[in-house]
Enzyme design. Structure first.
Site, short mmCIF file in Angstrom:
data_model
loop_
_atom_site.label_atom_id
_atom_site.label_comp_id
_atom_site.label_asym_id
_atom_site.label_seq_id
_atom_site.Cartn_x
_atom_site.Cartn_y
_atom_site.Cartn_z
N ASP A 70 0.88 -1.07 -0.27
CA ASP A 70 0.06 -0.13 -0.05
C ASP A 70 0.91 1.30 0.07
OD1 ASP A 70 0.78 -0.77 2.75
OD2 ASP A 70 -0.52 0.80 3.50
N GLU A 134 0.11 -0.68 5.99
CA GLU A 134 1.27 -0.18 6.74
C GLU A 134 1.01 1.52 6.54
OE1 GLU A 134 5.16 1.42 7.84
OE2 GLU A 134 3.91 1.75 5.91
#
EC number: 3.5.1.18
Length: 379
Positions: A70, A134
């Site tokens: 991500d 994250e």
């Protein structure tokens, strides 16, 4: 041989802005499955995560990699020279959101793992734990993977997180720990009134100003063996008051603390609340707080794992990496509860910036470092 540069480009082209998976983990799952890895999607609360293992479950020796696909939002696309999800190459650079943080590292360790197990099948297991959360709240990413692993009897003996760790030159720094991070959200409650008649009101602004001034002047410590001094920063001070002739009823402030291993979130909470209680008693203003803890400080003491990584870095770059605990938080703060963990990755200068870019030559170099680490670990 698996080309980590091409794999990096493929990952950058996946628009995986948190919490969107964007096709990145599906791409990795397909590639890793074809290479003989047992892959499991460990999605939780709409967040995509991938667990991949080569070798027997529960093997006595297992080496793990952790990373994320991500990325943060791109901001104004007009400010970018190239499509942030185009993986455009210009000269020695590849441009795109996530190029540095951290799709190149995921591509590098995935390529290293696939080629390593094909060329020299190890007596052990190689595990990849890759999350899509994250850059977000991080509640359903690596935490979900570790929860699932515990329930399934899966385990990593040691783990390397591929976050960018080098300030300026490839190979100059690795992380063996991280500071803790916590945030206090304060609210001072008074009584609203006309500014011409302050005796009829109860002004919370000076009380909260006194508190944040007192906190800003604190010296929390002078550092420890592996950490710089802890820091405290006042990040907001708000009344939400548009009028110049009204004393507000409430005032709010936010304080962020980055702390070393001289403290815990509990000890700091007790200290800060004690100071807030003193200011409340002095001013007669009620002060409440809400505390959010992103992670505790931790350290993986220098030893076998850090020596293994440092030797591989020196062999491939000619530099002996400094063992550091600087920077913000990473998912290593979760992994450290599971097994010893260190971090090593690319030069991070452009991460989260417009025109984020990676030096193309560093990607195969990083793959070579990760391959050497695997080879030496299982030797």
């Amino acid at each position: 041989m698996t080309d980590p540069v091409a794999l990096t480009a493929d990952l950058i082209r996946c628009p995986s802005v948190t919490p969107e998976e964007g096709g990145a983990l599906s791409l990795l799952e397909a590639r890793l499955s074809a290479a003989g890895f047992a892959c499991t999607r460990v999605d939780r609360n709409g967040i995509a995560n991938l667990f991949a293992r080569w070798g027997e479950k529960g093997h006595a020796r297992s080496f793990g990699f952790n990373g994320h696909t991500d990325v943060v939002p791109v901001g104004a696309r007009a400010d970018w020279r190239f499509d942030p999800f185009g993986a455009q190459v210009e000269g020695d650079w590849m441009y795109g959101r996530g190029a540095v943080d951290m799709k190149s590292a995921v591509a590098a360790f995935a390529a290293a793992a696939m080629d390593f197990v094909a060329d020299t099948p190890p007596d052990g297991a190689v595990i990849l734990a890759i999350t899509g959360d994250e850059e977000g709240d991080a509640k359903d990413g690596t935490v979900a993977l570790l929860d699932w692993m515990a329930a399934q009897g899966e385990a990593m003996d040691v783990c390397l997180v591929g976050e960018p760790t080098c300030p300026d030159e490839m190979g100059e720094m690795m992380k063996i720990g991280r500071r803790g991070s916590m945030t206090f959200f304060f609210e001072a409650l008074g009584v609203q009134g006309h500014s011409a008649y302050p005796h009829r009101a109860k002004n919370p602004v000076p009380a909260l100003a006194k508190l944040v001034d007192r906190l800003a002047g604190l010296e929390l410590d002078t550092g420890t063996d592996h950490f710089d001094p802890s820091t405290l920063a006042v990040t907001t001070f708000d009344t939400g008051n548009p009028a110049n002739n009204v004393i507000p009823a409430a005032c709010r402030a936010t304080v962020n603390i980055r702390f070393n291993d001289a403290h815990s979130s509990e000890s700091l909470t007790a200290m800060i609340r004690g100071i807030a209680a003193e200011v409340a008693a002095e001013t007669g203003i009620e002060i409440t707080d809400r505390v959010s803890v992103s992670g505790e400080s931790f350290i993986t003491p220098p030893g076998r794992l850090s020596d293994l990584v440092a030797a591989a870095v020196e062999a491939e770059t000619g530099r002996v990496p400094v063992l550091s605990t600087s920077g913000g938080t990473s998912d290593a703060r979760f992994v450290q509860h599971h097994c010893p963990v260190v971090e090593f990755g690319l030069v991070g200068k452009s991460m989260h910036q417009v025109d984020e870019r990676v030096a193309i030559a560093q990607i195969p170099q990083l793959k070579a470092i990760y391959t050497r680490i695997l080879r030496d670990y299982f030797a």
